[in-house]
Design an enzyme around this catalytic site. Structure first.
Site, PDB file in Angstrom:
ATOM      1  N   SER C 228       0.958  -1.215   0.055  1.00 44.51           N
ATOM      2  CA  SER C 228       0.014   0.168  -0.090  1.00 44.51           C
ATOM      3  C   SER C 228       1.081   1.190   0.162  1.00 44.51           C
ATOM      4  O   SER C 228       2.284   1.137   0.130  1.00 44.51           O
ATOM      5  CB  SER C 228      -0.902   0.147   1.149  1.00 44.51           C
ATOM      6  OG  SER C 228      -1.965  -0.858   1.270  1.00 44.51           O
ATOM      7  N   SER C 266      -2.796  -3.471  -3.309  1.00 41.86           N
ATOM      8  CA  SER C 266      -1.843  -2.258  -2.838  1.00 41.86           C
ATOM      9  C   SER C 266      -2.908  -0.991  -2.658  1.00 41.86           C
ATOM     10  O   SER C 266      -3.595  -0.640  -3.709  1.00 41.86           O
ATOM     11  CB  SER C 266      -0.808  -1.700  -3.817  1.00 41.86           C
ATOM     12  OG  SER C 266       0.134  -0.774  -3.333  1.00 41.86           O
ATOM     13  N   GLU C 268      -3.759   2.336  -2.497  1.00 45.10           N
ATOM     14  CA  GLU C 268      -3.068   3.609  -2.927  1.00 45.10           C
ATOM     15  C   GLU C 268      -4.037   4.694  -2.803  1.00 45.10           C
ATOM     16  O   GLU C 268      -5.079   4.884  -3.304  1.00 45.10           O
ATOM     17  CB  GLU C 268      -2.559   3.404  -4.156  1.00 45.10           C
ATOM     18  CG  GLU C 268      -1.019   3.441  -4.154  1.00 45.10           C
ATOM     19  CD  GLU C 268      -0.383   2.199  -4.618  1.00 45.10           C
ATOM     20  OE1 GLU C 268       0.622   1.686  -4.225  1.00 45.10           O
ATOM     21  OE2 GLU C 268      -0.900   1.583  -5.659  1.00 45.10           O
TER      22      GLU C 268
END
Lengths: 342, 342, 342, 342
Positions: C228, C266, C268
């Site tokens: 992340s 991830s 984001e």
């Protein structure tokens, strides 16, 4: 017997002078109506204010309640928060012709577009009027669009006119409906107005001020409703595009009170603009000052939007006349229907 | 005199057996209620189905009608289209305690989380019950959350219970309301259910099946409504997350019919999940097959959502009892009010 | 040999004095670091400016690049366009503890919250540090959160510290990275700064100023990257929330230049705020005036965001030390790795 | 000397046979190019697959990276997750003419549209080619659009051709660029392809495989970049519209690696479609089954999108020839420039 607008009560706020979107200072509306045989369609133009919308843009926002539709020009409004042309309404397959007309209108009056500055974002919104209109014929021309723009005025008709000529709503003749509310905030008096192109809903769902007139009639829910509703909201409140988007989302409240369940096939799109705090196309100084309304005071604007949209739907039904069009299809207006089915 | 649920008519579709969200097979609901003096609050748990929600996730979607709220866990649902924990409802400042409890619940039963696989996304949603509850005291504990989860059952109470203990709706005692509809599509029979935490609206706006009981009472619109409404929709229709999001947007129709104008301060959030087409956490084959409902047939689901949400609001009012809480504030339930003001 | 920050060139704009987010006047940052055995985690606090963030809110926006994450407080920022608390960063399972700590911080200093006014929206963002940290242990306490808030200062450390203690980035030790740019617009000088919590990417993808150092190493793309990246952008430019959202979307440019392909796992998320044009919680007059930046001049801000984010990623790598944590897992920092693999 | 495609390396995945979007089975592309004096423009058509796109729609998604643009047809894709016509690319003011042509194409082959079934949603996307083309002249006709559709083939040219005839990219001649990647997942082999219309960026920002060739040239950042980039992604992976939207968001990674900072005036829009799991316009059974790809395996698709988009930008530069157009403006292609400035 019939339903009479003046006896109906849509909420608690005061109405504007004409009870039309044009009660918002500067807003003008015009129609071109095509009505001959299978051709029952047209164009409705909303001019957001005086002067060039391109050189001094209007704060604006769009909310898509149900995106089954073919309106154009919405993406840039969502990115930049501004409206830079008038808005045209028409039938689905006449969007390109109207876009051409609106481009001509803008290019003719703005030699800088496409030469010394960038391009321009025409906004055209639509519903499908194929029940009454030969929509495949694409009968609307770019000249029809220009004529609607040129005829725009602060007084205009509702009902089976302009883009509303071929539209149907709750099984009756729909079309153009409009309303306005006057509200107080702090030391100011402001107006909120709406104009709707109504083309959605089944008869058994219609509710007028909470009354379901036809709920118990036989109705096969298996036949899907194909329709749409375009909603234009105008105000002279100093709202940011974020706040205008919040107003747009309240339009669904007004629709729902008339009985809408927002069907799969119904393109329900709301565009709101403010006539103040106009945004210059070119800036000399990167920082400018403007006024902004406080979110804590927005409830009265939200209420005005709900009331205006609810009343606009019913107003479109009450102003429309019965129309016979494509393949001799006839759609009765509500009051003709009530006369025939007392 | 008073308002009686059985005499009211919310739309045209058939109700489920219990007329509760738990009519959707596998869905369970439980409450922990704290009620002593200034403490009038609690937790409500919705378990979406049997087995591990983490190992076999539920297709899900979230729509934010008005984002003035502090719910957690929504972002990942919007990205991945799946729900991987039960859902907890509570008061605004008890979200962290409930999230801790829900984490404990998930970690205890899933040793792989945070070791051999990734983390988990707890979902906790909330309204502000500070009129009746000492919300600053943060009286809900993570154990209360666990207890609500453990007590979940297919039969549960509505009204001033669980997370609904301290909530107010349209000036009356609100809280938990639920409803369901049974629909046919093709050769299948499906259920749509809703559970609401109602905490919004002013008395003069309340409409029950289209009737505005208190519209003409004096009311200063200048006092803003601070509230919220959390709406959970469950179904065993095989809907994708896109279709579930479309269902969520129809919840506003139901709210609007009870009179809501979706005020600035009202956090209105809808979460919908399907109990079928569960999504495995780990896949052995990158391609799997599943069933999907056709968008052309969604109208009946949209109608069910509108009807369920409208009925759930009114049901929360009719099931709630009057409550006295923080600073001796009392909020009457609708029927007590009608008795006192005949 | 190794990589040295001062020899690297990230774009063309001038750096701020400290090349940190705290170059934006009023912004402060603080860390609480937990580092003992299996516990390698912490909290990082960003205080957006002086005075009460609740009583005078900060214009703010959030953009979700990839929503596989568990941050809280984002929905209300998106609706209202304001940030009303400091921001905390921590590990995924310590979000509830940090939210409790942030609530305590806000309630203690604001007796009106939950009594005479509404509630408050704590913002806590997270990455999963389970490779180096016993994340299931939930070792961060609400006191740790309070300590990070209290220690906030305009000078702070980057690297394996605070929330960054257990994070990994491109296969190396990551954590906290920050940068700033000074830009001119009209007659004004403004600062844009970023702070990142970096926890994403595979070694073979890393690009430093366009150079791919490890591209040809063997790498099985079948092992998914779980990570992340939380990105905080601050500026004293007078940007609206719409414009801040546009800045947020440019953060992806900076990430991409370091090699990110924004993997499925991830999370984001970008949050941007402006330190000017603060928004009062309560207004005496519904209309107030403020300054706004012209969209035509935004490119330099977009460029600053891209440059800051790119540099912040690399800065987190260059400032982090090697760390040994959970189950004796060791993650080398980039320069230790280069020393061992010359 | 010059830049040669074959010596460049864009990522690590295998290229398709032609390294074009048409490597995805069924996808075809055609151009109509107008090139005489001030008229340097055209149309590019992408046909998503065999048979009727209307009767068997393609799963599709759209992501707006920067919405400064006038593309049409995107809203309905976002609502329904399907593409039901070919895609046309052209200059900004020729969108209406192309929409007319696409409507004619669809109506001619589908007598049911607008009569026994609903309407159709034409998709036309655009960039502003006014530097080289007399855009105000609106020289593209609906017949030009039809011709591009009819000429579509699995082999097609890149560069200053079709809609790309008048486009500029990073200060050089841009236009049409395309690339493809072949990926493995489970037991299957799949293709991801992209086609870009490149019309954005300033010379000093251009990076080719990480190398900034012109960074140190003098450049006034005060002159804003006006441009756009339209990105079409095709794949035969069985992706849902949610997953296709996730792919769209990764296109920005590829753009960023070529140096883009996504300027204010650049309309960056991504449309992705899958050629499998086609969705029937009319269903006999409301539930159908289809295959779906697992999100955990999406990283390779995300990587393919990043690589394809990056390569497509550079490919458009390498295939374009120098063009002289409106007002004798000349834009050199990259290799002509490098020859003249060795």
């Amino acid at each position: 017997m019939g339903v009479n607008d003046s006896s109906l009560r849509f909420g608690v706020l005061s109405k504007g002078k004409l009870n039309l979107i044009t009660d918002v200072p500067g807003v003008k509306t015009g129609h071109t109506t095509l009505s001959h045989g299978d051709v029952q369609t047209g164009v409705t133009a909303i001019i957001p204010g005086s002067g060039s919308a391109f050189r001094d843009k209007f704060p604006a926002a769009v909310t898509v309640i149900n995106g089954f539709g073919k309106s154009i020009g919405l993406m840039q409004i969502q990115e930049l928060g501004t409206l830079e042309t008038p808005i045209l309404l028409t039938n689905t397959f006449s969007v390109p012709a109207c876009a051409e007309g609106l481009l001509t209108y803008m290019l003719d009056s703005h030699p800088e577009i496409g030469t010394t500055t960038g391009t321009v974002n025409p906004v055209v919104m639509e519903c499908n009027d194929s029940k009454l209109n030969d929509i495949r014929g694409r009968h609307v021309t770019s000249e029809d669009a220009l004529e609607a723009l040129k005829s725009a005025s602060s007084v205009f008709d509702e009902g089976a006119i302009g883009a509303g000529r071929g539209m149907c709503c709750y099984g009756f003749k729909g079309g153009i409906g409009s309303a306005s509310r006057v509200i107080e905030a702090g030391s100011g008096i402001y107006t909120v107005g709406s104009l709707l192109l109504t083309n959605f809903g089944r008869k058994t769902d219609l509710a007028i001020c909470g009354r379901s007139l036809f709920r118990d009639e036989p109705d096969s829910l298996r036949i899907p409703d194909k329709g749409s509703c375009i909603m234009i909201i105008a105000t002279d409140l100093p709202l940011s595009c974020r706040q205008l988007a919040r107003c747009c989302r309240r339009a669904q409240n007004g629709l729902a009170r008339t009985g809408s369940i927002t069907t799969n096939g119904s393109g329900e799109v709301v565009l709101a603009f403010s006539t103040v705090n106009r945004v210059p196309h070119s800036c000399t100084d990167p920082v400018r000052s403007f006024s902004i309304f406080d979110d804590n005071c927005l409830d009265v604007a939200f209420r005005a939007v709900s009331e205006c949209v609810e009343e606009s739907v019913i107003s479109s039904l009450l102003h429309a006349e019965s129309v016979t069009g494509r393949d001799n299809n006839t759609v009765l207006c509500l009051n003709d229907y009530l006369k025939q089915n007392p």
